[in-house]
Design an enzyme around this catalytic site. Structure first.
Site, PDB file in Angstrom:
ATOM      1  N   THR A 339     -24.531 -36.579 -23.653  1.00 55.04           N
ATOM      2  CA  THR A 339     -24.067 -35.405 -24.388  1.00 55.04           C
ATOM      3  C   THR A 339     -22.631 -35.760 -24.677  1.00 55.04           C
ATOM      4  O   THR A 339     -22.178 -36.827 -24.253  1.00 55.04           O
ATOM      5  CB  THR A 339     -24.192 -34.137 -23.496  1.00 55.04           C
ATOM      6  N   SER A 410     -29.231 -24.038 -21.318  1.00 54.91           N
ATOM      7  CA  SER A 410     -28.336 -25.202 -21.267  1.00 54.91           C
ATOM      8  C   SER A 410     -27.419 -25.093 -20.064  1.00 54.91           C
ATOM      9  O   SER A 410     -27.269 -24.020 -19.474  1.00 54.91           O
ATOM     10  CB  SER A 410     -27.496 -25.247 -22.540  1.00 54.91           C
ATOM     11  N   GLY A 433     -25.685 -33.278 -18.128  1.00 54.02           N
ATOM     12  CA  GLY A 433     -26.905 -32.540 -17.773  1.00 54.02           C
ATOM     13  C   GLY A 433     -26.583 -31.439 -16.775  1.00 54.02           C
ATOM     14  O   GLY A 433     -25.618 -30.687 -16.939  1.00 54.02           O
TER      15      GLY A 433
HETATM   16  O1  DON Z   1     -27.878 -28.502 -22.631  1.00 49.90           O
HETATM   17  C1  DON Z   1     -27.961 -29.110 -21.572  1.00 49.90           C
HETATM   18  O2  DON Z   1     -27.638 -28.651 -20.502  1.00 49.90           O
HETATM   19  C2  DON Z   1     -28.429 -30.563 -21.608  1.00 49.90           C
HETATM   20  N1  DON Z   1     -29.304 -30.768 -22.717  1.00 49.90           N
HETATM   21  C3  DON Z   1     -27.236 -31.469 -21.634  1.00 49.90           C
HETATM   22  C4  DON Z   1     -27.638 -32.923 -21.558  1.00 49.90           C
HETATM   23  C5  DON Z   1     -26.551 -33.799 -21.091  1.00 49.90           C
HETATM   24  O3  DON Z   1     -25.471 -33.373 -20.759  1.00 49.90           O
HETATM   25  C6  DON Z   1     -26.835 -35.215 -20.996  1.00 49.90           C
HETATM   26  N2  DON Z   1     -25.599 -35.906 -20.687  1.00 49.90           N
HETATM   27  N3  DON Z   1     -25.154 -36.648 -19.988  1.00 49.90           N
END
Ligand code: DON
Length: 530
Positions: A339, A410, A433
């Site tokens: 992300t 999220s 995440g």
């Molecule tokens: O919206 C969320 O919480 C996840 N889809 C975020 C994914 C994410 O941060 C992946 N990164 N390292």
């Protein structure tokens, strides 16, 4: 000051600020530039959230999260025997209806000052003329090559000649440049209708996906009230549902407020201080996973969850010397997810924090043929099956079940911190995440409780607990053996992660007004200002 994960994206924002654009204008330019130079997470085929505090104290939260297509259903990722398939993660069925382009247009409509098409110029240039592949681009693409190769249009863009482009090669994306030009010319309708939308619908047909022209034309970004709460006299502004970020971080901070973190008995990263933070995380995530979801689909007791009396009652269940138990569970994420976050402040003091994502690195791995952009795999953030962990090991409930048109929960936590005098002092956020919320909790607490300078705070090792699996995870080398064994003696499971946690992009505004940018040294981030 612009802080993002990529120097070319930060430069795109700086170009706009120098020309007199405000922080919202710059954010739009950075979002589109990241879609070009940071394809692992930057996007036009994904979604995200913007939190801002403008110079006149207007407080904003913009939701451009993906939605489930109208054809989605609760059990769509279960096979005949009721087991969860990989369809929520890879391929056409993993994609939610993208929100980023609508989000940028909504932000521009209300707060932009430069012409829309000007804000697309840096990204169009980067796509058309190309940029030089760095080791991180190569590593990302090489790591994803088998999955990208499953989709011919993805391979054609990202694996020219069958492999990831070499370090130092110029990488041009003519299809993406055309798509961005359509958006520059026609605004969001250049994406949600017209030939780009036709291409998305055709791609869905080809790959058995669900997104239709109707889903695209119905998509709207939504202005929401930011989550606001007090922490030791400071004000924290963050993202409300459909992100759990603001509520869950608020609960963690409200719980630890019962103790004097940073005081003589609770030094930074002492086992006792980590223990209290972890116990707060364990409790806050239990609520998150049970209660939270899309506010347009589920009732949530947000006020109660964020009340100090509720936090105090949870704090009362914490034994300062002994771990409590979440239920045992274990599952390892499928692969390194991605992300990305950026923080911006302009001359006038408008502060903008944006976290945006495809979910996993390169999202669903599906490029829409002829358009050059990747679609997200955000559908995996829903509960595919209650009790079964998703890619981040989150065990979630019915509140976050799949339904047509619903936004998936999220953890993204774009955040602005206002000091007791009312001055914007910190702008921050990160990928990661399920670890996003606990990372930003640590950034806030490092600042307010422990007085760490922003540079030190961003680089400092981080730990995480999310209720289930019932364990503390910490970054490789991030806790010393004596601390780990003290935590184990309190009854915690403690596990060292193989990798790093997050990519925090922060700005600290000093009392004299100086802006200090701190891009996370874990990756190749870039803080640029003038
Ligand atoms: O919206 C969320 O919480 C996840 N889809 C975020 C994914 C994410 O941060 C992946 N990164 N390292």
């Amino acid at each position: 000051m612009v802080v993002s994960t990529d120097s070319l994206a930060s430069a795109a924002g700086l170009e706009i600020l120098r020309e007199g654009g405000n922080a919202v204008d710059a954010a739009i330019a950075v979002q589109f530039a990241l879609a070009v130079v940071h394809p692992v997470a930057g996007n036009i085929g994904g979604g995200g959230f913007l939190v801002a505090r403008l110079a006149d104290d207007t407080r904003l939260a913009l939701d451009f999260r993906e939605r489930a297509p109208a054809g989605a259903s609760k059990d769509m990722y279960l096979d005949a025997s009721g087991n969860v398939t990989e369809d929520s993660w890879i391929g056409h069925r993993a994609a939610g209806v993208p929100g980023s382009v609508a989000g940028m247009e909504a932000a521009h409509d209300r707060y932009g000052t430069l012409p829309w098409s000007r804000l697309l110029e840096p990204s169009i240039r980067l796509a058309r003329d190309g940029f030089l592949i760095e080791s991180r681009h190569y590593a990302d693409l090489h790591g994803a090559r088998e999955r990208l190769a499953r989709f011919p249009a993805s391979a054609a863009v990202f694996l020219p000649g069958g492999s990831a482009p070499a370090i130092g090669a110029r990488f041009v994306q003519p299809d993406l440049a055309r798509t961005l030009q359509a958006i520059a010319d026609d605004g969001a309708s250049g994406f949600y209708s017209g030939w780009v939308a036709d291409s998305i619908a055709a791609e869905m047909k080809r790959g058995g996906g669900l997104i239709t022209r109707g889903d695209l034309s119905e998509y709207e970004a939504v202005w929401r009230e930011p989550i606001e709460f007090d922490y030791r006299g400071w004000k924290i502004l963050s993202m409300p549902p459909p992100s759990s970020g603001g509520v869950t971080m608020g609960q963690i901070l409200n719980i630890v407020e019962s103790w004097e973190l940073g005081g003589p008995d609770l030094a930074w990263h002492s086992p006792e201080a980590i223990h209290l933070a972890v116990e707060a995380m364990r409790r806050a995530y239990a609520d998150r996973n049970f209660y939270l979801g899309d506010p347009d689909h589920v009732e949530m007791p947000i006020e109660r969850l964020l009340s100090q009396s509720y936090a105090d009652s949870l704090a009362g269940t914490i034994d300062p010397k002994q771990a409590s138990r979440s239920e045992e569970f274990n599952r390892v994420p499928l692969e390194s997810p991605q992300t990305t976050h950026f923080s911006i402040i302009d001359e006038a003091g408008n502060a903008v924090a944006v976290t945006t994502t495809l979910n996993g690195g390169f999202g669903s791995y599906v490029v829409v043929r002829g358009t050059g952009f990747l679609l997200n795999n955000e559908m995996d953030d829903f509960t595919s099956k209650p009790g079964v962990p998703n890619a981040y090991g989150l065990v979630q409930g019915e509140a976050n079940a799949i339904a047509p048109g619903k936004r998936m929960l999220s953890a993204m936590t774009p955040t602005v911190v206002i000091n007791p005098e009312g001055r914007t002092e910190l702008i921050t956020g990160t990928p990661g995440g399920s670890t996003i919320i606990t990372s930003i909790f640590q950034i806030v607490s490092n600042h307010i409780d422990f007085g760490l300078p922003v540079r030190t705070s961003v680089d400092a090792p981080r730990f995480h607990h999310q209720n289930l699996p019932d364990e503390i995870r910490y970054e490789r080398g991030g806790l010393d053996p004596a601390t780990v064994s003290a935590l184990r003696q309190m009854g915690h499971e403690v596990r060292e992660r193989s990798g790093i946690s997050g990519d925090v992009e922060s700005i600290w505004i000093a009392p004299d007004g100086t802006r200090y940018g701190a891009a996370d040294r874990r990756r190749d981030g870039s803080a640029l200002g003038f």
